[in-house]
Design a protein around this motif. Structure first.
Motif, PDB file in Angstrom:
ATOM      1  N   ASN A   1      10.870   6.065   5.342  1.00  0.00           N
ATOM      2  CA  ASN A   1       9.614   6.668   4.849  1.00  0.00           C
ATOM      3  C   ASN A   1       9.120   5.688   5.406  1.00  0.00           C
ATOM      4  OD1 ASN A   1      10.634   9.773   4.830  1.00  0.00           O
ATOM      5  ND2 ASN A   1       9.785  10.074   3.070  1.00  0.00           N
ATOM      6  N   LEU A   2       9.493   4.687   4.436  1.00  0.00           N
ATOM      7  CA  LEU A   2       8.816   3.190   4.887  1.00  0.00           C
ATOM      8  C   LEU A   2       8.630   2.452   5.855  1.00  0.00           C
ATOM      9  CD1 LEU A   2       7.164   0.599   3.760  1.00  0.00           C
ATOM     10  CD2 LEU A   2       9.058  -0.685   2.546  1.00  0.00           C
ATOM     11  N   ARG A   3      10.474   2.355   6.377  1.00  0.00           N
ATOM     12  CA  ARG A   3      10.612   2.286   7.642  1.00  0.00           C
ATOM     13  C   ARG A   3       9.480   2.537   9.188  1.00  0.00           C
ATOM     14  NH1 ARG A   3      13.255   3.241  12.136  1.00  0.00           N
ATOM     15  NH2 ARG A   3      14.049   5.540  11.486  1.00  0.00           N
ATOM     16  N   LYS A   4       9.562   4.199   8.995  1.00  0.00           N
ATOM     17  CA  LYS A   4       8.914   4.837   9.330  1.00  0.00           C
ATOM     18  C   LYS A   4       6.926   4.636   9.829  1.00  0.00           C
ATOM     19  CE  LYS A   4      11.875   9.236   9.781  1.00  0.00           C
ATOM     20  NZ  LYS A   4      12.316  10.088   9.786  1.00  0.00           N
ATOM     21  N   HIS A   5       6.695   4.419   8.719  1.00  0.00           N
ATOM     22  CA  HIS A   5       5.348   4.251   8.586  1.00  0.00           C
ATOM     23  C   HIS A   5       4.938   2.601   9.161  1.00  0.00           C
ATOM     24  CE1 HIS A   5       1.427   3.617   6.413  1.00  0.00           C
ATOM     25  NE2 HIS A   5       1.312   2.508   6.619  1.00  0.00           N
ATOM     26  N   ILE A   6       5.792   1.679   8.878  1.00  0.00           N
ATOM     27  CA  ILE A   6       5.732   0.560   9.526  1.00  0.00           C
ATOM     28  C   ILE A   6       5.478   0.553  10.538  1.00  0.00           C
ATOM     29  CG2 ILE A   6       6.433  -1.895   9.646  1.00  0.00           C
ATOM     30  CD1 ILE A   6       5.306  -1.414   6.882  1.00  0.00           C
ATOM     31  N   LEU A   7       6.533   1.408  11.058  1.00  0.00           N
ATOM     32  CA  LEU A   7       6.810   1.836  12.581  1.00  0.00           C
ATOM     33  C   LEU A   7       5.268   2.366  12.959  1.00  0.00           C
ATOM     34  CD1 LEU A   7      10.284   2.390  13.635  1.00  0.00           C
ATOM     35  CD2 LEU A   7       9.068  -0.081  13.714  1.00  0.00           C
ATOM     36  N   GLU A   8       5.238   3.432  13.008  1.00  0.00           N
ATOM     37  CA  GLU A   8       4.055   4.007  13.003  1.00  0.00           C
ATOM     38  C   GLU A   8       3.020   3.420  13.405  1.00  0.00           C
ATOM     39  OE1 GLU A   8       3.727   7.003  10.485  1.00  0.00           O
ATOM     40  OE2 GLU A   8       5.563   8.689  11.904  1.00  0.00           O
ATOM     41  N   LEU A   9       2.463   2.121  12.639  1.00  0.00           N
ATOM     42  CA  LEU A   9       1.574   1.273  12.308  1.00  0.00           C
ATOM     43  C   LEU A   9       1.340   0.699  13.667  1.00  0.00           C
ATOM     44  CD1 LEU A   9       1.037   0.114   8.433  1.00  0.00           C
ATOM     45  CD2 LEU A   9      -0.174   1.943  10.003  1.00  0.00           C
TER      46      LEU A   9
ATOM     47  N   ALA B   1       0.841  -1.312   0.087  1.00  0.00           N
ATOM     48  CA  ALA B   1      -0.119   0.217   0.399  1.00  0.00           C
ATOM     49  C   ALA B   1       0.686   1.629  -0.307  1.00  0.00           C
ATOM     50  CB  ALA B   1      -0.880   0.251   0.658  1.00  0.00           C
ATOM     51  N   PHE B   2       1.535   1.118   0.488  1.00  0.00           N
ATOM     52  CA  PHE B   2       2.643   2.380   1.262  1.00  0.00           C
ATOM     53  C   PHE B   2       3.843   2.539  -0.583  1.00  0.00           C
ATOM     54  CE2 PHE B   2       6.514   4.422   2.284  1.00  0.00           C
ATOM     55  CZ  PHE B   2       6.606   5.387   2.677  1.00  0.00           C
ATOM     56  N   LEU B   3       4.012   2.042  -1.502  1.00  0.00           N
ATOM     57  CA  LEU B   3       4.996   1.629  -2.361  1.00  0.00           C
ATOM     58  C   LEU B   3       3.971   2.015  -3.578  1.00  0.00           C
ATOM     59  CD1 LEU B   3       7.344  -0.918  -1.758  1.00  0.00           C
ATOM     60  CD2 LEU B   3       7.698   1.184  -1.921  1.00  0.00           C
ATOM     61  N   GLY B   4       2.517   1.752  -3.261  1.00  0.00           N
ATOM     62  CA  GLY B   4       1.445   1.875  -4.636  1.00  0.00           C
ATOM     63  C   GLY B   4       1.486   3.767  -4.573  1.00  0.00           C
ATOM     64  N   LYS B   5       2.249   3.896  -3.253  1.00  0.00           N
ATOM     65  CA  LYS B   5       1.563   5.527  -3.079  1.00  0.00           C
ATOM     66  C   LYS B   5       2.387   6.160  -4.246  1.00  0.00           C
ATOM     67  CE  LYS B   5      -1.582   5.175   0.362  1.00  0.00           C
ATOM     68  NZ  LYS B   5      -1.935   5.891   1.969  1.00  0.00           N
ATOM     69  N   GLN B   6       4.050   5.990  -3.499  1.00  0.00           N
ATOM     70  CA  GLN B   6       4.783   6.399  -4.551  1.00  0.00           C
ATOM     71  C   GLN B   6       4.203   6.637  -5.645  1.00  0.00           C
ATOM     72  OE1 GLN B   6       7.180   8.014  -1.895  1.00  0.00           O
ATOM     73  NE2 GLN B   6       5.268   6.796  -0.798  1.00  0.00           N
ATOM     74  N   ARG B   7       5.272   8.195  -6.385  1.00  0.00           N
ATOM     75  CA  ARG B   7       5.171   7.939  -7.751  1.00  0.00           C
ATOM     76  C   ARG B   7       7.145   7.822  -7.753  1.00  0.00           C
ATOM     77  NH1 ARG B   7       1.688  13.116 -10.305  1.00  0.00           N
ATOM     78  NH2 ARG B   7       2.143  11.558 -11.515  1.00  0.00           N
ATOM     79  N   TRP B   8       7.460   6.906  -9.296  1.00  0.00           N
ATOM     80  CA  TRP B   8       8.704   6.232  -9.153  1.00  0.00           C
ATOM     81  C   TRP B   8       8.990   7.794 -10.641  1.00  0.00           C
ATOM     82  CZ3 TRP B   8      13.032   4.298  -8.503  1.00  0.00           C
ATOM     83  CH2 TRP B   8      14.069   4.217  -9.539  1.00  0.00           C
ATOM     84  N   ARG B   9       9.742   8.250  -9.964  1.00  0.00           N
ATOM     85  CA  ARG B   9      11.342   9.083 -10.599  1.00  0.00           C
ATOM     86  C   ARG B   9      12.451   8.656 -10.850  1.00  0.00           C
ATOM     87  NH1 ARG B   9       9.506  11.947  -6.777  1.00  0.00           N
ATOM     88  NH2 ARG B   9      11.496  12.819  -6.113  1.00  0.00           N
ATOM     89  N   PRO B  10      13.074   8.714 -11.903  1.00  0.00           N
ATOM     90  CA  PRO B  10      14.637   8.542 -11.884  1.00  0.00           C
ATOM     91  C   PRO B  10      15.555   9.058 -10.555  1.00  0.00           C
ATOM     92  CG  PRO B  10      13.068   8.584 -14.560  1.00  0.00           C
ATOM     93  CD  PRO B  10      12.652   9.483 -13.126  1.00  0.00           C
ATOM     94  N   ASP B  11      15.122  10.230 -10.283  1.00  0.00           N
ATOM     95  CA  ASP B  11      15.915  11.061  -9.670  1.00  0.00           C
ATOM     96  C   ASP B  11      15.509  10.695  -8.007  1.00  0.00           C
ATOM     97  OD1 ASP B  11      13.456  12.484  -9.808  1.00  0.00           O
ATOM     98  OD2 ASP B  11      14.847  13.932  -9.856  1.00  0.00           O
ATOM     99  N   MET B  12      14.650   9.234  -7.600  1.00  0.00           N
ATOM    100  CA  MET B  12      14.031   9.052  -6.981  1.00  0.00           C
ATOM    101  C   MET B  12      15.046   8.662  -5.680  1.00  0.00           C
ATOM    102  SD  MET B  12      11.408   7.197  -5.813  1.00  0.00           S
ATOM    103  CE  MET B  12       9.383   7.545  -5.881  1.00  0.00           C
ATOM    104  N   ALA B  13      14.948   8.974  -3.798  1.00  0.00           N
ATOM    105  CA  ALA B  13      16.130   9.177  -3.157  1.00  0.00           C
ATOM    106  C   ALA B  13      15.647   8.170  -2.451  1.00  0.00           C
ATOM    107  CB  ALA B  13      16.414  10.339  -2.427  1.00  0.00           C
ATOM    108  N   LYS B  14      15.810   6.471  -3.305  1.00  0.00           N
ATOM    109  CA  LYS B  14      15.712   5.250  -2.722  1.00  0.00           C
ATOM    110  C   LYS B  14      16.187   5.306  -0.603  1.00  0.00           C
ATOM    111  CE  LYS B  14      16.460   3.198  -7.055  1.00  0.00           C
ATOM    112  NZ  LYS B  14      17.732   2.481  -7.682  1.00  0.00           N
TER     113      LYS B  14
END
Length: 125
Positions: free
Chosen positions: A79-87, A60-73
């Motif tokens: 952000n994903l780690r924080k999201h999982i911890l917050e849940l 669900a988290f990754l589905g909301k991300q928009r991929w861009r070549p210059d994206m800071a992985k």
């Protein structure tokens, strides 16, 4: 030498506890327990539930991300780690896993071995 009934009610001396834990570790008993528990983890409903919930949350988290070549992985990972911890999935899930894997072993497996280690350490037959 007989152990008084109040033996189990005495306050724990951290130094004594460390000595007993080190004795159990040095005999390989702790490693054996860890291997047995880890081998049992993935068969438990709590683990399977946690895996499903984390996988769903990641998707669900990754589905909301928009991929861009210059994206800071690395930033996305953080952000994903924080999201999982917050849940709160991990804390609750791990507690349930411990209840299902470790708790059933406490009285029949861990307690007698620790008791024997204490008696051996104190020189009690």
């Amino acid at each position: 030498m007989e152990v008084p009934p109040s033996f189990h009610q005495l306050p724990a001396d951290p130094k004594f506890v460390d000595q007993i834990v080190n004795q159990i570790k040095s005999q390989g008993t702790f490693d054996q327990w860890r291997r047995e528990c880890l081998a049992d983890v993935d068969t438990k409903p709590a683990y399977q539930n946690l895996t499903f919930r984390v996988d769903s949350a990641v998707a669900a988290f990754l589905g909301k991300q928009r991929w861009r070549p210059d994206m800071a992985k690395n930033q996305v990972r953080e952000n994903l780690r924080k999201h999982i911890l917050e849940l709160g999935l991990i804390d609750k899930g791990v507690d349930r896993i411990v209840q299902q894997v470790v708790q059933p072993k406490v009285l029949p497996v861990f307690h007698p071995a620790v008791e024997n280690a204490i008696y051996n350490f104190l020189g009690i037959q």
